[in-house]
Design an enzyme around this catalytic site. Structure first.
Site, mmCIF file in Angstrom:
data_model
loop_
_atom_site.group_PDB
_atom_site.id
_atom_site.type_symbol
_atom_site.label_atom_id
_atom_site.label_comp_id
_atom_site.label_asym_id
_atom_site.label_seq_id
_atom_site.Cartn_x
_atom_site.Cartn_y
_atom_site.Cartn_z
ATOM 1 C CD GLU A 1 -2.969 0.982 2.362
ATOM 2 O OE1 GLU A 1 -3.908 1.793 2.393
ATOM 3 O OE2 GLU A 1 -2.862 0.026 3.164
ATOM 4 C CG ASN B 1 -9.757 -1.584 1.476
ATOM 5 O OD1 ASN B 1 -9.424 -2.729 1.760
ATOM 6 N ND2 ASN B 1 -9.556 -0.572 2.300
ATOM 7 C CD GLU B 2 -10.246 -2.127 6.132
ATOM 8 O OE1 GLU B 2 -10.357 -0.995 6.661
ATOM 9 O OE2 GLU B 2 -9.388 -2.950 6.479
ATOM 10 C CE1 TYR C 1 -3.483 -5.712 9.210
ATOM 11 C CE2 TYR C 1 -5.771 -5.024 9.095
ATOM 12 C CZ TYR C 1 -4.515 -5.108 8.524
ATOM 13 O OH TYR C 1 -4.288 -4.602 7.267
ATOM 14 C CD GLU D 1 -6.164 -4.484 4.474
ATOM 15 O OE1 GLU D 1 -5.999 -4.074 5.651
ATOM 16 O OE2 GLU D 1 -6.619 -3.783 3.562
ATOM 17 C CD GLN E 1 0.501 -2.334 3.844
ATOM 18 O OE1 GLN E 1 1.304 -1.725 3.159
ATOM 19 N NE2 GLN E 1 -0.627 -1.797 4.240
#
Length: 513
Positions: free
Chosen positions: A46, A193-194, A259, A316, A365
């Site tokens: 990103e 995204n999201e 996460y 993610e 990432q």
């Protein structure tokens, strides 16, 4: 003294338990399961901090050795990992990214402010052409994330025409003018995204309608048609999977994010180094939560999509700690330790167990950001423990999964948090060999287990071991690496093959004989 006595008592209890019930790993090699898609080992880059700029991109005029602007050392290291796929340009950044800003002469591209990550200038030096140059250098597939938040159906459809168009049009001629005659190969394309958060704070039903509309206009040549990905939920949410798997016929896959925070609290996530054993286990035990997320969402898919046409992409995942002291908090800089290597391997084992639906995942990432593979300065780089975990598991890319069951698996417990002491996975790789991946999560106790394939014990195993003396052992720039792979092998004795796993270790072996 009390802590030492408690640790000694726990050690004795564990040892007595291990003697009372031998640990055994049984692999059924004659019961092949689904293939573990290589994109389970996908990466994510990103526009965030030095994840791209400085970390990978230095520009063609840099004195740092590069190929058309991409650092030679970083690209070579990533090629060693056999990186199968890269997701770009975000993340939250994607829903404020306008693709036309990233084409044409770099010195004429507009400079914007990266409002999501650090409030720093974004000069758009890395755009569509540069990204595809990177994935082609890596030999990887391209996952492009479209802008639904501040973009439009027209903007995304024109981007796809620019990238994939073959005939003569204003957009294809513009691509040729910018140096690319043949179309780019777009393997995956996501609509936003999201959407539940930074991508627009939408409701699942509203996003599903947005997806239906936008996807109607995303057209490409048939042989260059990307797999279309819908933005799904977060954590234990299943309502996004429910809404998108019913009656939205153009959905090929649904993304999902989660996460790992040691404390579970966003305002104080926990330290990346110098942490107590309680945060070691709370981090690793979260993988049980990941398994629950996948299980609940795939149950929804099995109900609404019994023919399994829709993939579940965990695009993610990874550790998220408090930022490194002194760093820009918007750059998400954190140390990478042995704990992260075990966390990655535990994720792999869970993803393998759901290989029929989980056909792509993307760790967050790739370089310098969150649970990165590589950390750099302007002139040097270091391979993180997470990099080495990925390297150990490369044989599992496109391997055929096999049932693997641990009998008498010890429980690892610290305070009120507990988890299985050992995690295992097995698969038949493309080279024909049977591979086994093992994680001993216990920070203090080694483990011994016998290996049985079918009804027999193999003659030997050979592979790699990853461990270190301290829970927060790391590989720092300019210092000797503390976490590096070591040779590992074991031979059968009297018809019994025993594997000795050090405390806090990852082992990947090939079965021989």
């Amino acid at each position: 003294m009390k802590k030492q006595l408690a640790a000694l008592a726990a050690s004795l209890i564990w040892a007595l338990g291990a003697q009372a019930a031998d640990i055994k790993l049984v692999v059924n090699a004659d019961q092949p399961g689904p293939v573990i898609h290589r994109n389970v080992y996908g990466q994510f880059a990103e526009h965030l901090g030095t994840g791209i700029y400085e970390g990978m991109w230095v520009g063609p005029d840099s004195k740092i050795p590069n190929v058309r602007g991409w650092r030679k050392d970083v690209v070579a290291a990533l090629k060693e990992l056999k990186v199968p796929l890269v997701r770009w340009p975000g993340g939250c950044f994607a829903d404020e990214y306008h693709w036309r800003d990233g084409i044409g002469p770099r010195n004429k591209r507009p400079v914007k402010i990266n409002t999501n990550w650090g409030g720093v200038p974004e000069d758009n030096a890395v755009g569509t052409h540069e990204f595809f140059d990177l994935v082609e250098q890596l030999g990887a597939e391209a996952y492009v994330n479209g802008n639904l938040g501040t973009g439009s159906a027209q903007e995304m459809s024109e981007w796809l025409e620019y990238m994939t168009g073959e005939g003569k049009s204003t957009l294809t001629d513009l691509r040729r003018k910018n140096g690319r005659d043949k179309p780019f190969r777009v393997h995956y394309f996501a609509v936003g995204n999201e959407a539940w958060g930074c991508g627009g704070n939408m409701r699942p039903e509203y996003y599903a309608d947005q997806y239906r509309q936008v996807a109607s206009f995303l057209k490409t040549p048939g042989h260059n048609r990307p797999i279309m990905i819908a933005s799904g939920g977060n954590g234990l949410q299943t309502e996004w999977t429910e809404a998108l798997s019913k009656g939205v016929h153009s959905v090929n896959a649904i993304s999902h994010h989660s996460y790992t925070l040691p404390t579970g609290k966003w305002e104080h996530k926990g330290a990346a180094i110098g942490f107590p054993e309680g945060e070691w286990i709370s981090t690793l035990a979260n993988v049980q939560h990941i398994d629950e997320i996948i299980t609940k969402n795939t149950a929804v898919l099995d109900k609404n999509d019994p023919s399994k046409k829709i993939g579940f992409y965990f695009d993610e995942w990874g550790s998220w700690y408090d930022p490194d002291p002194g760093s820009n908090p918007g750059f998400l800089v954190q140390r990478n330790t042995l704990r992260d290597a075990l966390l990655a391997a535990l994720h792999f084992n869970v993803f393998h167990a759901h290989a029929d639906r989980v056909q792509m995942t993307n760790i967050a990432q790739m370089v310098n950001v969150l649970q990165a593979m590589i950390q750099t300065t302007k002139t040097s780089m270091v391979l993180t423990p997470t990099y080495h975990a990925f390297a150990l598991y490369t044989p599992f890319q496109d391997a055929t999964s096999l049932p693997a069951k641990i009998e008498n698996n010890p429980v690892y417990k610290v305070g009120n948090v507990e988890m299985p002491g050992i995690s295992a996975t097995a698969a038949r790789a493309k080279d024909g060999k049977l591979y086994i991946g093992l994680v001993n999560s216990n920070a203090n106790q080694p483990a011994e287990l016998t290996l049985q394939v079918g009804s027999a014990a193999p003659k030997a195993v050979k592979g790699k071991l990853l461990t270190a003396g301290a829970m927060d052992a790391q590989n720092e720039l300019g210092k000797p690496a503390q976490v590096v792979p070591q040779a590992f092998e074991a031979q059968a004795t009297n018809g019994k093959l025993t594997l000795k796993l050090p405390a806090k270790s990852v082992v990947v072996v090939a079965v021989e004989g």
